[in-house]
Design an enzyme around this catalytic site. Structure first.
Site, PDB file in Angstrom:
ATOM      1  N   HIS A   1     -23.342  15.107   3.314  1.00  0.00           N
ATOM      2  CA  HIS A   1     -23.221  15.602   1.947  1.00  0.00           C
ATOM      3  C   HIS A   1     -22.210  16.729   1.913  1.00  0.00           C
ATOM      4  O   HIS A   1     -22.222  17.569   2.807  1.00  0.00           O
ATOM      5  CB  HIS A   1     -24.575  16.130   1.443  1.00  0.00           C
ATOM      6  CG  HIS A   1     -24.476  16.788   0.101  1.00  0.00           C
ATOM      7  ND1 HIS A   1     -24.408  16.067  -1.055  1.00  0.00           N
ATOM      8  CD2 HIS A   1     -24.371  18.110  -0.241  1.00  0.00           C
ATOM      9  CE1 HIS A   1     -24.298  16.910  -2.079  1.00  0.00           C
ATOM     10  NE2 HIS A   1     -24.278  18.152  -1.606  1.00  0.00           N
TER      11      HIS A   1
ATOM     12  N   VAL B   1       1.431 -19.580 -18.410  1.00  0.00           N
ATOM     13  CA  VAL B   1       2.888 -19.554 -18.545  1.00  0.00           C
ATOM     14  C   VAL B   1       3.423 -20.974 -18.402  1.00  0.00           C
ATOM     15  O   VAL B   1       3.112 -21.673 -17.439  1.00  0.00           O
ATOM     16  CB  VAL B   1       3.506 -18.610 -17.493  1.00  0.00           C
ATOM     17  CG1 VAL B   1       5.030 -18.718 -17.518  1.00  0.00           C
ATOM     18  CG2 VAL B   1       3.060 -17.172 -17.760  1.00  0.00           C
TER      19      VAL B   1
ATOM     20  N   ALA C   1      -5.384 -10.415   6.058  1.00  0.00           N
ATOM     21  CA  ALA C   1      -4.868 -10.089   7.380  1.00  0.00           C
ATOM     22  C   ALA C   1      -5.989  -9.950   8.417  1.00  0.00           C
ATOM     23  O   ALA C   1      -5.895 -10.474   9.535  1.00  0.00           O
ATOM     24  CB  ALA C   1      -4.063  -8.798   7.299  1.00  0.00           C
TER      25      ALA C   1
ATOM     26  N   ALA D   1      -3.364 -12.773 -12.591  1.00  0.00           N
ATOM     27  CA  ALA D   1      -4.179 -11.557 -12.469  1.00  0.00           C
ATOM     28  C   ALA D   1      -5.035 -11.641 -11.214  1.00  0.00           C
ATOM     29  O   ALA D   1      -6.234 -11.348 -11.238  1.00  0.00           O
ATOM     30  CB  ALA D   1      -5.050 -11.370 -13.709  1.00  0.00           C
ATOM     31  N   GLY D   2      -4.429 -12.089 -10.117  1.00  0.00           N
ATOM     32  CA  GLY D   2      -5.136 -12.095  -8.836  1.00  0.00           C
ATOM     33  C   GLY D   2      -4.926 -10.748  -8.149  1.00  0.00           C
ATOM     34  O   GLY D   2      -4.445  -9.785  -8.761  1.00  0.00           O
TER      35      GLY D   2
ATOM     36  N   LYS E   1       0.831  -1.212   0.000  1.00  0.00           N
ATOM     37  CA  LYS E   1       0.000   0.000   0.000  1.00  0.00           C
ATOM     38  C   LYS E   1       0.865   1.261   0.000  1.00  0.00           C
ATOM     39  O   LYS E   1       0.495   2.281  -0.588  1.00  0.00           O
ATOM     40  CB  LYS E   1      -0.948   0.011   1.218  1.00  0.00           C
ATOM     41  CG  LYS E   1      -2.328  -0.522   0.886  1.00  0.00           C
ATOM     42  CD  LYS E   1      -2.460  -2.022   0.858  1.00  0.00           C
ATOM     43  CE  LYS E   1      -2.397  -2.700  -0.423  1.00  0.00           C
ATOM     44  NZ  LYS E   1      -2.495  -4.176  -0.336  1.00  0.00           N
TER      45      LYS E   1
HETATM   46  P1  FAD Z   1       1.876 -14.067   8.251  1.00  0.00           P
HETATM   47  O1  FAD Z   1       1.609 -12.634   8.135  1.00  0.00           O
HETATM   48  O2  FAD Z   1       2.489 -14.779   7.099  1.00  0.00           O
HETATM   49  O3  FAD Z   1       2.776 -14.237   9.549  1.00  0.00           O
HETATM   50  C1  FAD Z   1       3.297 -15.448   9.956  1.00  0.00           C
HETATM   51  C2  FAD Z   1       4.498 -15.195  10.830  1.00  0.00           C
HETATM   52  O4  FAD Z   1       4.912 -16.427  11.392  1.00  0.00           O
HETATM   53  C3  FAD Z   1       5.696 -14.650  10.061  1.00  0.00           C
HETATM   54  O5  FAD Z   1       6.215 -13.557  10.749  1.00  0.00           O
HETATM   55  C4  FAD Z   1       6.687 -15.807  10.044  1.00  0.00           C
HETATM   56  O6  FAD Z   1       8.034 -15.399  10.083  1.00  0.00           O
HETATM   57  C5  FAD Z   1       6.326 -16.516  11.338  1.00  0.00           C
HETATM   58  N1  FAD Z   1       6.641 -17.940  11.340  1.00  0.00           N
HETATM   59  C6  FAD Z   1       6.336 -18.873  10.395  1.00  0.00           C
HETATM   60  N2  FAD Z   1       6.731 -20.104  10.802  1.00  0.00           N
HETATM   61  C7  FAD Z   1       7.278 -19.944  12.022  1.00  0.00           C
HETATM   62  C8  FAD Z   1       7.864 -20.834  12.947  1.00  0.00           C
HETATM   63  N3  FAD Z   1       7.942 -22.139  12.708  1.00  0.00           N
HETATM   64  N4  FAD Z   1       8.361 -20.328  14.091  1.00  0.00           N
HETATM   65  C9  FAD Z   1       8.291 -18.996  14.344  1.00  0.00           C
HETATM   66  N5  FAD Z   1       7.753 -18.105  13.518  1.00  0.00           N
HETATM   67  C10 FAD Z   1       7.247 -18.578  12.382  1.00  0.00           C
HETATM   68  N6  FAD Z   1      -4.150  -8.988   3.200  1.00  0.00           N
HETATM   69  C11 FAD Z   1      -5.076  -8.070   3.460  1.00  0.00           C
HETATM   70  O7  FAD Z   1      -5.969  -8.309   4.269  1.00  0.00           O
HETATM   71  N7  FAD Z   1      -5.046  -6.841   2.849  1.00  0.00           N
HETATM   72  C12 FAD Z   1      -4.093  -6.520   1.954  1.00  0.00           C
HETATM   73  O8  FAD Z   1      -4.086  -5.418   1.427  1.00  0.00           O
HETATM   74  C13 FAD Z   1      -3.094  -7.477   1.663  1.00  0.00           C
HETATM   75  N8  FAD Z   1      -2.102  -7.185   0.798  1.00  0.00           N
HETATM   76  C14 FAD Z   1      -1.121  -8.106   0.579  1.00  0.00           C
HETATM   77  C15 FAD Z   1      -0.105  -7.767  -0.298  1.00  0.00           C
HETATM   78  C16 FAD Z   1       0.912  -8.657  -0.547  1.00  0.00           C
HETATM   79  C17 FAD Z   1       2.022  -8.274  -1.503  1.00  0.00           C
HETATM   80  C18 FAD Z   1       0.925  -9.918   0.121  1.00  0.00           C
HETATM   81  C19 FAD Z   1       2.050 -10.887  -0.103  1.00  0.00           C
HETATM   82  C20 FAD Z   1      -0.085 -10.250   1.008  1.00  0.00           C
HETATM   83  C21 FAD Z   1      -1.126  -9.354   1.238  1.00  0.00           C
HETATM   84  N9  FAD Z   1      -2.174  -9.650   2.099  1.00  0.00           N
HETATM   85  C22 FAD Z   1      -3.145  -8.724   2.324  1.00  0.00           C
HETATM   86  C23 FAD Z   1      -2.268 -10.949   2.791  1.00  0.00           C
HETATM   87  C24 FAD Z   1      -1.793 -10.828   4.235  1.00  0.00           C
HETATM   88  O9  FAD Z   1      -0.484 -10.328   4.247  1.00  0.00           O
HETATM   89  C25 FAD Z   1      -1.876 -12.174   4.916  1.00  0.00           C
HETATM   90  O10 FAD Z   1      -3.191 -12.667   4.797  1.00  0.00           O
HETATM   91  C26 FAD Z   1      -1.532 -12.063   6.386  1.00  0.00           C
HETATM   92  O11 FAD Z   1      -0.238 -11.533   6.573  1.00  0.00           O
HETATM   93  C27 FAD Z   1      -1.621 -13.432   7.054  1.00  0.00           C
HETATM   94  O12 FAD Z   1      -1.378 -13.300   8.411  1.00  0.00           O
HETATM   95  P2  FAD Z   1      -0.818 -14.484   9.281  1.00  0.00           P
HETATM   96  O13 FAD Z   1      -0.554 -13.918  10.640  1.00  0.00           O
HETATM   97  O14 FAD Z   1      -1.670 -15.661   9.164  1.00  0.00           O
HETATM   98  O15 FAD Z   1       0.576 -14.901   8.612  1.00  0.00           O
HETATM   99  P1  AMP Z   2      -4.423 -15.387  -6.471  1.00  0.00           P
HETATM  100  O1  AMP Z   2      -4.601 -16.825  -6.086  1.00  0.00           O
HETATM  101  O2  AMP Z   2      -5.624 -14.500  -6.305  1.00  0.00           O
HETATM  102  O3  AMP Z   2      -3.179 -14.785  -5.873  1.00  0.00           O
HETATM  103  O4  AMP Z   2      -4.158 -15.400  -8.038  1.00  0.00           O
HETATM  104  C1  AMP Z   2      -3.157 -16.154  -8.651  1.00  0.00           C
HETATM  105  C2  AMP Z   2      -3.500 -16.281 -10.125  1.00  0.00           C
HETATM  106  O5  AMP Z   2      -2.403 -16.867 -10.818  1.00  0.00           O
HETATM  107  C3  AMP Z   2      -4.707 -17.186 -10.395  1.00  0.00           C
HETATM  108  O6  AMP Z   2      -5.694 -16.431 -11.062  1.00  0.00           O
HETATM  109  C4  AMP Z   2      -4.139 -18.297 -11.276  1.00  0.00           C
HETATM  110  O7  AMP Z   2      -5.047 -18.692 -12.281  1.00  0.00           O
HETATM  111  C5  AMP Z   2      -2.896 -17.645 -11.901  1.00  0.00           C
HETATM  112  N1  AMP Z   2      -1.886 -18.611 -12.362  1.00  0.00           N
HETATM  113  C6  AMP Z   2      -1.411 -19.694 -11.723  1.00  0.00           C
HETATM  114  N2  AMP Z   2      -0.470 -20.357 -12.461  1.00  0.00           N
HETATM  115  C7  AMP Z   2      -0.347 -19.657 -13.626  1.00  0.00           C
HETATM  116  C8  AMP Z   2       0.461 -19.807 -14.825  1.00  0.00           C
HETATM  117  N3  AMP Z   2       1.326 -20.817 -14.976  1.00  0.00           N
HETATM  118  N4  AMP Z   2       0.315 -18.890 -15.813  1.00  0.00           N
HETATM  119  C9  AMP Z   2      -0.547 -17.860 -15.688  1.00  0.00           C
HETATM  120  N5  AMP Z   2      -1.326 -17.669 -14.594  1.00  0.00           N
HETATM  121  C10 AMP Z   2      -1.240 -18.540 -13.569  1.00  0.00           C
END
Ligand code: FAD
Ligand code: AMP
Length: 480
Positions: A453, A244, A329, A188-189, A57
């Site tokens: 408004h 791909v 999250a 395109a997710g 973000k």
């Molecule tokens: P995580 O955030 O993955 O945290 C897990 C933690 O556990 C990590 O710190 C890891 O190091 C630790 N860990 C793992 N295994 C062990 C172990 N064995 N011992 C000790 N520590 C360990 N979600 C949204 O809601 N809004 C968004 O805008 C959004 N944008 C995103 C953008 C990107 C680029 C990505 C990659 C994700 C985004 N998400 C978003 C998804 C969101 O980040 C995840 O759903 C969320 O972080 C999951 O939370 P969690 O606590 O389950 O796991």
């Molecule tokens: P998301 O699960 O929302 O993060 O989206 C991931 C996207 O990647 C899904 O829409 C899948 O269809 C797409 N995807 C997975 N494997 C491939 C591939 N080999 N080539 C193109 N798109 C892919």
């Protein structure tokens, strides 16, 4: 007596929230986290704060300002002679935001007396947790309850092995030090569209290759149609049905990668300077459990839990991306709160039907509840109210009037069943409807509520009125 009432493994938004809530409820709680910084200090906040929600973000906001300054100021009469982008400065700002927030969690742990344990946790039999620190030293702690919150990691696919330079995952895409001329995005997710948007706004030619024929199939199709139009206008070249199947890094002085993909016409090739692989995430359950814990993991790697995040083993819970449901999250955080409260003896539950989801493109896309396609498939009769932002005074004043609010309500009871928004501040607008739906609101209830408004939220009001043909600022499809 056990060492702790609760041990949480993982300090992402699911784990750290669970740990804080547990200590608030008087439970002696430790949170094990393996992430460390360059000086071996633990880093809290997980994917979300470090390489997910927040940094993406930060870059979306920076790149949006750049795009506005480049193309949109003219219409306001603001003359900008030359807009430039300093990518390292933009990345450094993102890192500052991340550091501030992750440091904030460390402060919250201290304030709430959560004991942070640095190292990799593994659940053993009988709610023992083994922690291996960064020098390889192992300690074992016992707990009355264990919450598994290890989160998820990006999925890698064989056709495009990461070299972490040209071919990167979402984490690598938050680190580019210059704008790639041609950028390929696989998938395109949500994440692919957000990261593709960042670099397209900064001037990259972005091609998004998506294996499936449908665009954002989980979102209401009226909204995705509009989204595809808008994103294409913004310069994202989204190719659906493009799977791909291979890649070759260029050799010698030539830089970049040639990607092979297959669509309905056959095999095709494209050259890119950088390639982001955004094909989804997988739960990080490998090596998390000893063989004899009794906790089940399904064939996709998710820890099996019930509606209250309980595993089959009494006192062992799992939350967040590690378990079924959307990888979001806020979903994990709510699960963390629920589990902490259950452990403390409270009657807690969570409404999985009302977890909103957002794509932070511009305009944003936000959704809660059922889509029109789902209602049709389930044979539920419904009424629809749509209000375009082009008819919103506030959106026009801001020169930000692409998109619409769509509300769906039960035809018999008028209860709101879903709301789907593409438009400015869609996330915040949809949240108002989430609150209403949590209280089983009808469209009429929202229609009878007074809205400020001029504000973007008036579009929600008008969409609710439109459900029953009472909208004021558009012609209603049916008048009552
Ligand atoms: P995580 O955030 O993955 O945290 C897990 C933690 O556990 C990590 O710190 C890891 O190091 C630790 N860990 C793992 N295994 C062990 C172990 N064995 N011992 C000790 N520590 C360990 N979600 C949204 O809601 N809004 C968004 O805008 C959004 N944008 C995103 C953008 C990107 C680029 C990505 C990659 C994700 C985004 N998400 C978003 C998804 C969101 O980040 C995840 O759903 C969320 O972080 C999951 O939370 P969690 O606590 O389950 O796991
Ligand atoms: P998301 O699960 O929302 O993060 O989206 C991931 C996207 O990647 C899904 O829409 C899948 O269809 C797409 N995807 C997975 N494997 C491939 C591939 N080999 N080539 C193109 N798109 C892919």
């Amino acid at each position: 007596m056990a060492d702790f009432d609760v041990i949480v493994i993982g300090a992402g938004p699911a784990g750290y929230v669970a740990a804080i809530r547990a200590t608030q409820l008087g439970l002696k709680t430790a949170c094990v986290e393996k992430w460390i910084d360059a000086s071996n200090k633990p880093v809290y906040g997980g994917t979300c704060l470090n390489v997910g929600c927040i940094p993406s973000k930060a870059l979306l906001d920076s790149s949006h300002k750049f795009a506005e300054a480049s193309h949109d100021f003219d219409v306001h009469g603001i003359k900008v002679s030359k807009v430039g982008i300093d990518v390292p400065a933009m990345i450094a700002r993102k890192e500052k935001v991340v550091k501030q927030l992750t440091g904030g969690i460390a402060g919250l742990f201290r304030a709430n007396k959560v004991e942070g344990i640095s190292g990799t946790g593994k659940l053993l039999k009988d709610k023992q947790v083994e922690v291996t620190d960064h020098e390889g030293k192992t300690s074992v702690y016992s707990a009355d309850n264990v919450i598994l919150a290890a989160g998820s990691v990006p999925i890698e696919i064989p056709p495009t092995p990461l070299d972490h330079n040209v071919i990167v995952d979402s984490t690598g895409a938050l680190e580019f030090q210059e704008v790639p001329k041609r950028l390929g995005v696989i998938g395109a997710g949500v994440i692919g569209l957000e990261l593709g948007s960042v670099w397209a706004r900064l001037g990259a030619e972005v091609v998004v290759l998506e294996a499936v024929d449908a665009f954002l199939p989980m979102i209401d199709q009226q909204i995705t149609k509009e989204a595809k139009k808008i994103f294409t206008k913004q310069g994202l070249d989204i190719r659906l049905g493009a799977k791909v199947i291979g890649s070759a890094l260029k050799k010698g002085k030539a830089k970049g990668v040639t990607v092979t993909y297959k669509d309905s016409e056959g095999e095709k090739k494209e050259d890119f300077d950088k390639l982001i692989v955004c094909v989804g995430r997988r739960p990080l359950s490998d090596k998390l459990l000893a063989d004899d814990t009794g906790v089940e993991i399904n064939e996709r790697g998710f820890v099996t839990v019930d509606d209250h995040c309980a595993t089959g083993v009494p006192g062992v819970y799992a939350v967040g991306d590690l378990v079924r449901g959307p990888m979001l999250a806020h979903k994990g955080s709510e699960e963390g709160v629920m589990v902490a409260e259950i452990i403390a003896g409270q009657k807690a539950s969570m409404n999985y039907d009302l977890v909103p989801s957002v794509i932070y493109t511009h305009p944003e896309i936000a959704a809660v509840g059922k889509t029109e396609e789902q209602l049709k498939a389930e044979g539920i009769e419904y009424n629809t109210g749509v209000f375009p932002f082009a008819a919103s005074g506030r959106a026009l004043a801001a020169n930000d009037s692409d998109g619409m609010v769509k509300m769906l309500a039960d035809a018999k009871t008028d209860r709101v069943l879903g709301c789907h928004i593409i438009g400015p501040s869609a996330a915040d607008l949809a949240q108002t409807v989430v609150v209403a739906m949590e209280f089983s609101s009808s469209a009429e209830d929202i229609g009878m509520t007074v809205f400020s408004h001029p504000a973007l939220c008036e579009a929600v009001h008008e969409a609710a009125l439109a459900v029953n043909g009472h909208a004021i600022h558009i012609a209603n499809r049916k008048k009552r």
